[in-house]
Write an enzyme that holds these catalytic residues in place. Structure first.
Site, PDB file in Angstrom:
ATOM      1  N   ARG A 132      27.781  32.569  31.866  1.00 20.09           N
ATOM      2  CA  ARG A 132      28.898  31.626  31.697  1.00 20.09           C
ATOM      3  C   ARG A 132      29.791  31.605  32.938  1.00 20.09           C
ATOM      4  O   ARG A 132      30.259  30.537  33.370  1.00 20.09           O
ATOM      5  CB  ARG A 132      29.702  32.004  30.450  1.00 20.09           C
ATOM      6  CG  ARG A 132      30.866  31.067  30.155  1.00 20.09           C
ATOM      7  CD  ARG A 132      31.475  31.339  28.792  1.00 20.09           C
ATOM      8  NE  ARG A 132      32.763  30.662  28.661  1.00 20.09           N
ATOM      9  CZ  ARG A 132      33.919  31.270  28.468  1.00 20.09           C
ATOM     10  NH1 ARG A 132      33.965  32.591  28.366  1.00 20.09           N
ATOM     11  NH2 ARG A 132      35.040  30.581  28.367  1.00 20.09           N
ATOM     12  N   HIS A 136      30.352  28.196  34.989  1.00 19.52           N
ATOM     13  CA  HIS A 136      31.671  27.580  35.095  1.00 19.52           C
ATOM     14  C   HIS A 136      32.198  27.572  36.528  1.00 19.52           C
ATOM     15  O   HIS A 136      32.983  26.690  36.895  1.00 19.52           O
ATOM     16  CB  HIS A 136      32.660  28.298  34.177  1.00 19.52           C
ATOM     17  CG  HIS A 136      32.502  27.931  32.734  1.00 19.52           C
ATOM     18  ND1 HIS A 136      33.560  27.866  31.856  1.00 19.52           N
ATOM     19  CD2 HIS A 136      31.404  27.607  32.009  1.00 19.52           C
ATOM     20  CE1 HIS A 136      33.121  27.502  30.660  1.00 19.52           C
ATOM     21  NE2 HIS A 136      31.806  27.359  30.729  1.00 19.52           N
ATOM     22  N   HIS A 259      22.507  27.570  25.933  1.00 15.99           N
ATOM     23  CA  HIS A 259      23.204  28.052  24.734  1.00 15.99           C
ATOM     24  C   HIS A 259      22.308  28.935  23.883  1.00 15.99           C
ATOM     25  O   HIS A 259      22.767  29.477  22.871  1.00 15.99           O
ATOM     26  CB  HIS A 259      23.711  26.858  23.907  1.00 15.99           C
ATOM     27  CG  HIS A 259      24.935  26.234  24.477  1.00 15.99           C
ATOM     28  ND1 HIS A 259      25.443  25.028  24.031  1.00 15.99           N
ATOM     29  CD2 HIS A 259      25.763  26.624  25.479  1.00 15.99           C
ATOM     30  CE1 HIS A 259      26.534  24.720  24.721  1.00 15.99           C
ATOM     31  NE2 HIS A 259      26.737  25.673  25.604  1.00 15.99           N
ATOM     32  N   TRP A 275      24.536  30.562  18.594  1.00 15.67           N
ATOM     33  CA  TRP A 275      23.696  29.376  18.419  1.00 15.67           C
ATOM     34  C   TRP A 275      22.344  29.725  17.815  1.00 15.67           C
ATOM     35  O   TRP A 275      21.722  28.897  17.168  1.00 15.67           O
ATOM     36  CB  TRP A 275      23.467  28.685  19.761  1.00 15.67           C
ATOM     37  CG  TRP A 275      24.627  27.939  20.317  1.00 15.67           C
ATOM     38  CD1 TRP A 275      24.934  26.609  20.103  1.00 15.67           C
ATOM     39  CD2 TRP A 275      25.633  28.426  21.211  1.00 15.67           C
ATOM     40  NE1 TRP A 275      26.070  26.255  20.804  1.00 15.67           N
ATOM     41  CE2 TRP A 275      26.525  27.361  21.498  1.00 15.67           C
ATOM     42  CE3 TRP A 275      25.881  29.664  21.806  1.00 15.67           C
ATOM     43  CZ2 TRP A 275      27.618  27.491  22.346  1.00 15.67           C
ATOM     44  CZ3 TRP A 275      26.969  29.803  22.649  1.00 15.67           C
ATOM     45  CH2 TRP A 275      27.835  28.722  22.912  1.00 15.67           C
TER      46      TRP A 275
END
Length: 378
Positions: A132, A136, A259, A275
Site C-alpha cells: 500500500r 500510494h 486487493h 477482501w
C-alpha cells in the site's frame, strides 16, 4: 514450533510453482520463508564515473549554501533539479551501487515481513501495508502536469502524509526506516517501491520488474489531496483517477486485483474487513469471489461497503463492485478469475509501470528493469 522451523518444514514438502509466479511453497503463508544474503560484488567504477562523481559533488557544493540556507520553493526545486541531474549522470556512467547491493536491501525487507506475526499485527505479515505504501507513493502521478509519482517520496512530509488516503501508512514508513539507516545510500522512493516488490514476490505473487533511480525531494513537491482512488465511488471515478496516470481499463482491473492482499481498517479508511480468505497470499481469489459470491450491502454505522452473503466475513468496496457492474471492466474480471497466470502477467506489467510513474528515464541506472530474487531462490 517456531515460524522459522515451520517455514523450513513446509518448503521441504512444497511443489514447484509455475514459471509465471515467484517460486514459493505449495502452502500459501507468508511465514513459510527462509532467508539468506548474497555477498555484494564490488562496484566497477570507470574513469567517467569518477569524473561525473566529482562534477556532481562540485555542482551540489556550489549551490548547497543557497539551497539549504533558503526556505524558498525555488531554492528547493533547484536542489531537486541538481540532484536529478547528478543522478542522471551517475546512471549514465554506472556510478551507482550494484544490483547485488539492492538485492541485500530486498533481502532485509523480506526478513521484516514476518515479524508482524511476532507482534500480532493484522494477519501476520507486513506485506500488505508495504504494498500500500509503494502504491500510494506512486499513484499520485498526473501525466498532464508530469507531477507526482514515486520520484520524490513526498509522503515523508506532512502535507501528503496527512492525506486521508494515506492514514496508517506511517506504520509502513516507520517499518522501513531502520532499513534506510542500514543502507543510507538508497533513496526513499527506491526503498518504498522495492518494499512493494518484495511484498508481492514474497507472498507468492509474480516477479515484478524494478530498477532504481528515484531521488528524494522537498515538501514543496507534495501533491494535492484527492489524487488517489476513493473506495466509496464508482466506475467514472476509477477511470478518472487511473486515466490521469496513463492506465487503460485492462490495467485498471489488473491493478485493483492487488486487493487480494490485506484488509481495510475502521480507524484508517473507515471501511473494515479483508477482501479474501487468504489476505497474506497473492492469488486471483479477489476476482473469483467478486464474480461468484453473492454480495449485499453491509448494515452498519460505517461507510457504504458490501459483504458476502454466505459468511458476512469478507468485504468489497463500492469501487470493487463497480468492476462487475461495468461491461468493459467485467470482461477483465472474468478473464482474471479464470486464469491466474494471465492476471499474474498483466499485474506484474501494470505494477512495474505504476512504480516508475514520475521518474525521468535518464535517472534509472539500467536501461531495462531488473528481476530481484525472492528469498526462496537463495
Amino acid at each position: 514450533m517456531s515460524f522459522a522451523a515451520l517455514r523450513a518444514s513446509a518448503r521441504r514438502v512444497g511443489s514447484a510453482a509455475p514459471i509465471a509466479r515467484a517460486s514459493r511453497p505449495a502452502l500459501r503463508n507468508p511465514a513459510f520463508r527462509k532467508y539468506s544474503t548474497e555477498a555484494p560484488q564490488a562496484p566497477k567504477k570507470s574513469s567517467n564515473a569518477a569524473l561525473f562523481g566529482a562534477l556532481g559533488a562540485a555542482t551540489v557544493g556550489g549551490i548547497a549554501f543557497w539551497v539549504y540556507a533558503s526556505n524558498s520553493d525555488s531554492a528547493k526545486e533547484a536542489g531537486s533539479a541538481v540532484r536529478s541531474g547528478v543522478q542522471s549522470a551517475k546512471a549514465a556512467t554506472n556510478f551507482t551501487p550494484t544490483k547485488e547491493d539492492y538485492q541485500k536491501v530486498y533481502n532485509r525487507i523480506a526478513e521484516i515481513l514476518d515479524t508482524a506475526s511476532d507482534k500480532g499485527y493484522d494477519d501476520g505479515s507486513y506485506g500488505p501495508i508495504l504494498l500500500r505504501l509503494a502504491w500510494h507513493s506512486s499513484g499520485t502521478y498526473d501525466k498532464e502536469t508530469n507531477t507526482g509519482g514515486s520520484n520524490y517520496a513526498t509522503m515523508r512530509f506532512d502535507p501528503e502524509a496527512k492525506h486521508g488516503a494515506n492514514n496508517g501508512l506511517n506504520i509502513a514508513r516507520d517499518l522501513l526506516e531502520p532499513v534506510k539507516q542500514e543502507f543510507p545510500w538508497i533513496s526513499y522512493g527506491d526503498l518504498w517501491t522495492l518494499g512493494g516488490v518484495a511484498a508481492i514476490q514474497e507472498l507468492g505473487g509474480p516477479k515484478i520488474p524494478w530498477r532504481p533511480g528515484r531521488i528524494d525531494g522537498f515538501a514543496a513537491q507534495c501533491t494535492p489531496d484527492g489524487r488517489l482512488p476513493d473506495g466509496a465511488l464508482g466506475a467514472d471515478h476509477i477511470r478518472n483517477v487511473f486515466y490521469r496516470m496513463g492506465f487503460n481499463d485492462q490495467e485498471i482491473v489488473a491493478l485493483i486485483g492487488g486487493h487480494a492482499l490485506g484488509r481495510c481498517h475502521r480507524d484508517r479508511s473507515g471501511f473494515d474487513g479483508p477482501w479474501t480468505f487468504s489476505p497474506t497470499s497473492v492469488t486471483n481469489e479477489f476476482y473469483r469471489l467478486l464474480l461468484n459470491e453473492k454480495w449485499v450491502w453491509k448494515k452498519w454505522d460505517g461507510p457504504k461497503q458490501l459483504e458476502d452473503k454466505s459468511t458476512h466475513s469478507l468485504m468489497m468496496l463500492p469501487t470493487d463492485y463497480a468492476l462487475v457492474q461495468d461491461k468493459n471492466f467485467k470482461k477483465w474480471v472474468k478473464a482474471y478469475a479464470d486464469d491466474e497466470q494471465l492476471w499474474f502477467k498483466d499485474f506484474a506489467a501494470a505494477v512495474a509501470k505504476l512504480f516508475e510513474l514520475g521518474v525521468p528515464q535518464s535517472q534509472f541506472v539500467a536501461s531495462e528493469p531488473w528481476i530481484m530474487k525472492s528469498t526462496d531462490e537463495k
